[in-house]
Write an enzyme that holds these catalytic residues in place. Sequence first.
Site, PDB file in Angstrom:
ATOM      1  N   HIS A 129       0.851  -1.203   0.000  1.00  0.00           N
ATOM      2  CA  HIS A 129       0.000   0.000   0.000  1.00  0.00           C
ATOM      3  C   HIS A 129       0.886   1.251   0.000  1.00  0.00           C
ATOM      4  CE1 HIS A 129      -3.769   2.128   0.651  1.00  0.00           C
ATOM      5  NE2 HIS A 129      -3.089   2.921   1.465  1.00  0.00           N
ATOM      6  N   LYS A 193     -13.686   9.093  -0.265  1.00  0.00           N
ATOM      7  CA  LYS A 193     -14.027   8.360   0.969  1.00  0.00           C
ATOM      8  C   LYS A 193     -13.667   9.197   2.195  1.00  0.00           C
ATOM      9  CE  LYS A 193     -11.429   4.732   2.491  1.00  0.00           C
ATOM     10  NZ  LYS A 193     -10.912   3.350   2.424  1.00  0.00           N
ATOM     11  N   THR A 228     -15.208  -0.374   3.194  1.00  0.00           N
ATOM     12  CA  THR A 228     -15.005   0.512   2.033  1.00  0.00           C
ATOM     13  C   THR A 228     -15.762  -0.026   0.825  1.00  0.00           C
ATOM     14  OG1 THR A 228     -12.834   1.141   2.857  1.00  0.00           O
ATOM     15  CG2 THR A 228     -13.223   1.478   0.503  1.00  0.00           C
TER      16      THR A 228
HETATM   17  C1  R5P Z   1      -7.088   2.071   2.035  1.00  0.00           C
HETATM   18  O1  R5P Z   1      -6.798   3.149   1.602  1.00  0.00           O
HETATM   19  C2  R5P Z   1      -7.155   0.868   1.172  1.00  0.00           C
HETATM   20  O2  R5P Z   1      -6.982   1.184  -0.174  1.00  0.00           O
HETATM   21  C3  R5P Z   1      -8.470   0.140   1.356  1.00  0.00           C
HETATM   22  O3  R5P Z   1      -9.513   0.936   0.846  1.00  0.00           O
HETATM   23  C4  R5P Z   1      -8.756  -0.160   2.794  1.00  0.00           C
HETATM   24  O4  R5P Z   1      -7.663  -0.780   3.348  1.00  0.00           O
HETATM   25  C5  R5P Z   1      -9.972  -1.040   2.932  1.00  0.00           C
HETATM   26  O5  R5P Z   1     -10.223  -1.270   4.281  1.00  0.00           O
HETATM   27  P1  R5P Z   1     -11.637  -1.816   4.768  1.00  0.00           P
HETATM   28  O6  R5P Z   1     -11.956  -3.032   3.952  1.00  0.00           O
HETATM   29  O7  R5P Z   1     -11.413  -2.119   6.212  1.00  0.00           O
HETATM   30  O8  R5P Z   1     -12.615  -0.710   4.568  1.00  0.00           O
END
Ligand code: R5P
Length: 292
Positions: A129, A193, A228
């Site tokens: 990431h 987001k 997300t």
């Molecule tokens: C964060 O910026 C990543 O790109 C993902 O969107 C994030 O890790 C997703 O996390 P979760 O599934 O807990 O919402």
Amino acid sequence: MNHRAVVIAGGNSVQLAKKVAKRLRASFTPLHVSRFPDGESSVRIQVNVEGKAVIIINALYPQANEALMDTALAIDAAKHAGALSVNVVVPYLAYMRQDKVFNRGESLSAGVMARVLDDADRVIAVDPHLHRIHQLGDLFKTRAESMTANGALASYVQKHYRNSIIVGPDAESYQWARAIAEQVGLQSAILTKTRFSSTRVAVKLHGHVSIKGRHVVIVDDVLSTGHTVAEAAKLARRLGAKRVSCVTVHGLYVDDAVRLLKRAGVKDIVCTNTTTSKFAKIDVSELIADAL
Ligand code: R5P
């Protein structure tokens, strides 16, 4: 790497490591790990690696902390056993989302993770990431490289979701979503987001994009708790999407994530085999073998 290479699988990457070993025509051995009653780990390499190129493969999920320590101990074990070189492949590199001190008093955890693995001669990760840190080499003292599974994801999308629109659920994911959409020649859209906590997020559509009647494929690097993707899916459904699928590089599916996704209307869940799950339909062993 040649036949003198030995692939050592950590507990989180046994199947993937077997595939990589086969592609490299290298020998394969699982890392023997035991836990002392007080919780300490002990590892043992069960074959002779003296004078050989060692490739340790271990994803840092599940149990990121134990997996990180097992990997660090395996690096040291290989060195003590006289390995010619110690290469570490971390298909899913944990701690990368903690790439800054967000609040006073916190650690820069991505840097700590890197220091734990720095004893290796080379570290390779699949789609870490990278957000505020632009390249993996900036985090490590040792040679560190990242590779992307975008090509493999794009092939999957082309084969299975040819008439879809690709949606990145946040700004960070858009580097994956846009690259995949461009490779396949599909339209893409980005959401914005707002994250209130690990389990509470809100998303909005950015710009004027028509979703009505479309098959929406949500693309992200990591699917963790699923909030997300679930929020993105709910928005897509509200905007009239006829079907919603999600494709991510790393699928963690923490706690109730799968139920959450299904409830939000996600029909298919797909990820790569950087982690182990029934949704790991995209193989990255060729990518890893080529990098080695
Ligand atoms: C964060 O910026 C990543 O790109 C993902 O969107 C994030 O890790 C997703 O996390 P979760 O599934 O807990 O919402």
